[in-house]
Design an enzyme around this catalytic site. Sequence first.
Site, PDB file in Angstrom:
ATOM      1  N   LYS A   1      38.016   2.106  19.572  1.00 49.02           N
ATOM      2  CA  LYS A   1      36.699   1.967  19.544  1.00 49.02           C
ATOM      3  C   LYS A   1      36.306   2.962  18.542  1.00 49.02           C
ATOM      4  O   LYS A   1      36.789   4.598  18.355  1.00 49.02           O
ATOM      5  CB  LYS A   1      35.800   2.140  20.770  1.00 49.02           C
ATOM      6  CG  LYS A   1      34.194   2.542  21.313  1.00 49.02           C
ATOM      7  CD  LYS A   1      33.953   3.040  22.080  1.00 49.02           C
ATOM      8  CE  LYS A   1      32.230   2.616  22.348  1.00 49.02           C
ATOM      9  NZ  LYS A   1      31.689   2.461  23.808  1.00 49.02           N
TER      10      LYS A   1
ATOM     11  N   SER B   1      29.931   1.180  29.850  1.00 49.45           N
ATOM     12  CA  SER B   1      30.514   0.852  29.218  1.00 49.45           C
ATOM     13  C   SER B   1      31.556   0.609  28.987  1.00 49.45           C
ATOM     14  O   SER B   1      32.072   0.378  27.661  1.00 49.45           O
ATOM     15  CB  SER B   1      30.014   1.749  27.177  1.00 49.45           C
ATOM     16  OG  SER B   1      28.879   1.578  27.414  1.00 49.45           O
TER      17      SER B   1
ATOM     18  N   SER C   1      27.697   0.380  25.168  1.00 50.74           N
ATOM     19  CA  SER C   1      27.893   0.536  23.916  1.00 50.74           C
ATOM     20  C   SER C   1      29.402  -0.439  23.235  1.00 50.74           C
ATOM     21  O   SER C   1      30.182  -0.031  22.835  1.00 50.74           O
ATOM     22  CB  SER C   1      27.945   2.066  23.914  1.00 50.74           C
ATOM     23  OG  SER C   1      29.104   2.691  24.543  1.00 50.74           O
TER      24      SER C   1
END
Length: 931
Positions: A405, A504, A480
Amino acid sequence: MRRLPLASAAACVLLAASASTAYAWTTVTNANRDIWNVNDAADPGMDTGSIHNTGTNSLQGYGGLRVQVPGSPRMNGVLLRGFDLTADSATQYTSKKAVKLGGVAIKRSIAFNTEEAYARFLDTFTNTTGAPITIETAFGGQLGYNTGTNQSAIAATSNGDTALTAADKWAVHYSPSAGAGSATVNGTSATVPGTFDRTGNFLRGPFEFPLETTGDHANHVGYVNTLTIAPGATEALVRYVVTGLSETRAPTGGGSTPAAGSQVAAVTAKATALAAAPPLGDLAPAEACALVNVDISAINCGSAPAYALGPVAGDKAIGATTKSPYNVVGKTITQLIADLQAGKTTSEQITQAYLDRIAAYDRGPFGLNSMITLAPDALAQAKAADAARKAGDTRPLLGIPIVAKDLMSTKDMPTTGASRVFEGFQSTTDAWQVIKIREAGAIVMGKANLAEYANDGHFSPSAYGQVWNAYNPSKSPIGSSGGTATAVASSFAAAGFGTQTGDSLWGPSSGASLVSLRGTDGMQSSDGTMPLTYIQDYVGWIAQSTADLALLLNATARSDAPNDPLDDVANGKRPADWTAGLDTNALQGKVIGVPDGTAWEDPFGTEGTEAALRDAFKYFVQAGATITTMPAAPNGPSNPPGDRGYEGWRQWLLAHPNAPYTDAAQILRSPLRLPQFRNTTPYTGTGAMTVEQTKAWEAQRAEYRARLATWMDESGVDAVVLPGLLSDIHLNDSIQPSFGRRDPQSSAAGVPTVIFPAGVNDHGQPINLQLQGKAFQDLELLSFAHAFEAKANGRLAPPVDVTPVLPFATTTPGTVGGTVPATLSLTLAGTPTFGAFTPGVEQEYTAGATASVISTAGEAKLSVSEPGHLANGAFTLPEPLRVEFSKASWTAPVTNDRVDIAFKQLIKRTDPLRTGTYSKTLTFTLSTTTP
């Protein structure tokens, strides 16, 4: 593959770490001070031409377009985007290119009347094929959601009732505050759709499912039209949307609250006037004369020029191939490792396959936008891993490509936080878990997209394009970490890092049928990761199976991170071997608790998802567990003081001295943030936290963990089962909330929760369960999930029409100036030419060539690149070039099989022609998925 002088091939380049100069929606302001936020090209990953929301939430992702084209190979019926919809003025937006779906090219324009608070949506549909084509289109979106007074209702229709039918010329929606006819809480809206065939459920699928009249799905209105378009012709639809203010609160910017019923009456009056006399005078004659859903008898169309389509953006996946003979789709890490060890594949082949899938499916009008950056040396890393394996290297994840990420620092790639605030920033160090996964031999092949700064639990809005759902690419990926979940579910990588502050990890995993663990506080280090909420942020894995998760945790969650004081709570308590939890008998004799209260109630009031999740309890029983009810979870202690958002950034800046900022307020208050998160007023918070405040927060979480342990012990349960999603996910162009959400206590307390697939709900959407436990019960929870997984096989593969297997087409240099597939042979004969075009005479010109096919494969397919338009320098013909094959597929080996290729070019009577020679280079590809 060989090139002829009629079409050209262009290299596919992945967008890597570059943001549009404009980003997110554009705002239009009405005279009544209400606003429209337009999903236009300023947000390159959205660009639907729908209205994200008005200031009064009368529209909540409305004005979107779905189209269903017979024979479209991919993305049929999805929410269309990629129109390059750009503001020509403050009130006029037009497509700068058409989006091609199957054989139809679609363009949009929006004209706002800010004085009278309405917008006109014009959609054109051009048949680019040589035969008539019948399509279905749907216009609509979301007008509310079923929580309290947010539920929309029909206030009136043109027929004088509140039942919407195809006989109605308009319909007015509102959100009554206290029953029918009461003041509207959100703003009012009216749609004037022109003639239409029927209504449909714009959320679930407007072509297959009728509009519901009650419940959450009644908020998702779709107006469906059926069009039959002649070859080369264009037809158009016009719709008007009127908005009004709330009747329970004052307008933004001041003024008195409108009287009950006044806004419904005003919107009704305007809708009535628009239906009687739709304003069309400013439309170009070619647009006005293409309209088929309003009366155009008063318009002189006899001398109207032909509609000029202009540039067309096609699906990047059409005709895409992979250079790798190894199929990675749906392969877990354990499967990849087994095939590597057996010599069935190489790390280079695996990495190449992932890169080719990203190139085909992650960009363009239908791209999923799951990735921001790719490692420039990903293939080089893979080749090095293959060499190391050959030399005896036995590291457990050697050569396995994963993604991180884009909050996690990487010294070889930029770290953006999905924000222009950090555009171009590159850390000099890796995040702690990135270091550990590299030490285990994995390839960090790229950075996954996310919600800016991880600041959204319902969508993944990013300066680099909003992420779409891997299973239903009209919907949100949830939370997210949507980029990581979409990338893993779409087989763009074997696994990926995500983060969780609220939902998330469990949210995106639930929306993509994946596995994750939000471990006990400190179980996995957040060192080197951009923050959202200090102390509460957790960096975890999103994987395809519990066995994969165990391998990944072995690499990153067994040792202490010396520079991360927040992980001290777990020091000495991490499992020595996470694979020890892979016990299919782990649920024998265990008691699984189902909490009372609201934990299992969908806030939207739907029941189908909950029923499907509860039905999956049978797999716990089959694995030897007992299901019991238990009281609702206790509340946590009150929160101590301290600005954890500010403190998180302060700590991150201390650890990243090369960052372009020196103060957390510069990051939090930056004007470069996305509009929905932007706040440029001076920071007035409490600033840096004291040591005592940090300890108070850690103590508060420790106390909450203790309360939850007592709750479980007193209830006599070994784990608590909780839902993932509780409803259908909403469309990606809409507002929060995007799904029925009930959070477990894991994020607020720091207890572990394992997330795992449990099949599908009543509408075929993936669903997940969660098992929550006591502090440091992480390994046991993993073993429970593994035992459930062995019985349920609950993971759902993504639909084959979203990200299908790419055909394999390895090429080597040929002697005819093109390339010859290594296992296939394609020979083209003849140079086709149309001869001279005659201006002013409508005629279809034809030219021909032949191909000879030799294939030793089990099946083969002949395709051609997007023909586009013949060009004479910068001048192009208005009508597209068409290419037809006498045969395009084979199901057995063939030798010297002849294929006739026909090239067709329509010249219309009014088409402008420029003196000179027209040409186009096409790429013909012979490919196979079974070499």
